[in-house]
Design an enzyme around this catalytic site. Structure first.
Site, short mmCIF file in Angstrom:
data_model
loop_
_atom_site.label_atom_id
_atom_site.label_comp_id
_atom_site.label_asym_id
_atom_site.label_seq_id
_atom_site.Cartn_x
_atom_site.Cartn_y
_atom_site.Cartn_z
N THR A 137 0.86 -1.19 0.00
CA THR A 137 0.00 0.00 0.00
C THR A 137 0.90 1.23 0.00
OG1 THR A 137 -0.11 0.27 2.40
CG2 THR A 137 -1.67 -1.29 1.42
N ASP A 138 0.28 2.41 -0.10
CA ASP A 138 1.08 3.64 -0.11
C ASP A 138 1.85 3.82 1.20
OD1 ASP A 138 0.30 4.26 -2.65
OD2 ASP A 138 -1.36 5.56 -2.02
N CYS A 139 1.25 3.42 2.31
CA CYS A 139 1.94 3.60 3.60
C CYS A 139 2.75 2.37 4.01
CB CYS A 139 0.94 3.97 4.70
SG CYS A 139 -0.50 2.90 4.79
N TYR A 140 2.52 1.23 3.32
CA TYR A 140 3.29 0.02 3.60
C TYR A 140 3.83 -0.51 2.26
CZ TYR A 140 1.22 0.03 8.26
OH TYR A 140 0.84 0.37 9.54
N PRO A 141 4.92 0.07 1.73
CA PRO A 141 5.36 -0.28 0.38
C PRO A 141 6.16 -1.57 0.27
CG PRO A 141 6.75 1.45 1.30
CD PRO A 141 5.64 1.23 2.29
#
Length: 399
Positions: A137-141
């Site tokens: 995700t954007d916060c967990y790349p």
């Protein structure tokens, strides 16, 4: 009448009189319930037995870049990752998934290794291999991660066990014509052996049959560290039929327990394996019972001859299996019982010796002023029914 506060004051001054439940039973036989109740402040109970409905919560800490773990294996054993980004739940009965890890089995011993063994190794400070796959995700790349962890390189590491210390259980036998491999271990055909799992009269919940002393928030000995009763256990069935002494005639009350695994000792948390059934964990649990009044001693005076368990035939593959009646723990501990006139050899899964050691170690903690008692914040419900799944569902093909 005493209060827990008064008993704790004596513990803090190392003046409390503490007996194991076996010492209490012997003293009652000498002087009676009333006199024994005047002499003792705390009674310690213990058990060491398989408790497969157990597991550990583990927080790994965040990687850089951060990662939202959605699949994870510890030494090949899957850990559930369906909540926080780096929170895991490792079940004691989890089995190695070689297909998922890309590894090949390394002998029979490797195939017998499960979640209970991983938990034991972490408690012992041993290294464990971790492999994780993330949801990007954007916060967990980050998409994947591999490392070695130990007890000292992770954040929270605590046991959270949904069902422990059954209040009584069953005796398993096999009246069929082939060996059966069960959660009680191998059962030989034609009633060639019997296996039971409870420690009997020294077991915690049989000494407080109506759970008048044990409740949510009760401090206990758990795996060699300090733990707490956190809720009723799964399959909690206090409405089981009971004898006049209030002990149940089969599986009844259970407890959910939790405690800091970083404080625990691998002597009291041991991975195990049941042939052709799967892995589990052997766990030491000790419960202190404050002597608040005489009835506490009367309940703890119960003997193995006064407690019974049903002899259940596992050869019938149904939820409700036929039984060969009830047998006392005094009979079970002789190593032989009689079923329909036939002598049958008996073995326990619970270690009576180590159960005694749990009660003794807890006694020593209390006598040294290192362990005080807690007031339950709520009682364990004693009106729970047991709801089976009796409706026929559709068959699911695994092919």
């Amino acid at each position: 009448m005493r209060t827990i506060a008064e008993i704790n004051d004596k513990i803090s001054r190392q003046l409390a009189v503490v007996w194991t439940t076996e010492e209490l039973k012997a003293r009652v036989a000498e002087v009676g319930v009333t006199q024994a109740a005047k002499e003792v402040d705390v009674i310690t109970t213990g058990t060491f037995e398989p408790m497969e409905s157990s597991g550990a919560i583990i927080n790994l800490g965040h990687t850089d870049p951060p990662m939202k773990i959605r699949r994870c294996w510890l030494d090949g054993v899957p850990a559930y990752a369906g909540f926080g980004a780096v929170d895991l739940y490792l079940g004691a009965t989890g089995m190695v998934e070689y297909a998922s890890t890309g590894e090949a089995p390394d002998g029979e011993e490797s195939r017998e290794r499960g979640g209970g063994h991983i938990i034991e190794d972490l408690i012992a400070g041993k290294p464990v291999q971790l492999r994780a796959i993330g949801q990007v995700t954007d916060c967990y790349p980050r998409a994947s991660f591999e490392t070695t962890i130990t007890r000292d390189t992770i954040n929270q590491f605590y046991l959270f066990n949904p069902r422990n210390i059954y209040q009584n259980f069953i005796v398993g036998v096999n009246g069929g014509d082939r060996p059966l491999f069960t959660y009680l271990g191998p059962l030989q055909p034609r009633l060639a052996n019997a296996v039971y799992s409870n420690a009997g009269a020294i077991s915690p919940l049989l000494n407080d049959p109506d759970l008048q002393l044990i409740g949510i928030g009760t401090r206990i000995f758990l795996g060699g560290g300090i733990g707490y009763v956190s809720w009723e256990g799964t399959q909690h069935f206090p409405l089981q039929k009971r004898l006049p002494n209030r002990t149940p005639i089969g599986p009844a009350a259970t407890l959910a327990l939790m405690g800091d695994a970083k404080q625990m000792n691998p002597r009291w948390v041991r991975g195990c394996y049941f042939k052709n059934y799967g892995p589990s964990v052997m766990l030491g649990v000790g419960v202190p019972l404050p002597v608040l009044h005489e009835q506490v001693v009367a309940s703890c005076a119960v003997q193995d001859k006064d407690i019974v368990a049903p002899v259940v035939d596992f050869s019938i593959p149904r939820r409700v299996r036929p039984t060969f009646g009830l047998v006392s723990y005094a009979q079970l501990k002789t190593g032989r019982i009689s079923i329909e006139g036939k002598p049958v050899r008996v073995a326990p899964l619970a270690s009576v010796f180590l159960s005694r050691q749990v009660a003794l170690e807890l006694k020593q903690w209390i006598e040294a002023g290192e362990f005080t008692l807690t007031e339950p914040v709520a009682q364990i419900p004693m009106d729970r029914s047991f709801l089976p799944q009796d409706r026929w569902g559709s068959q699911i093909s695994l092919e």
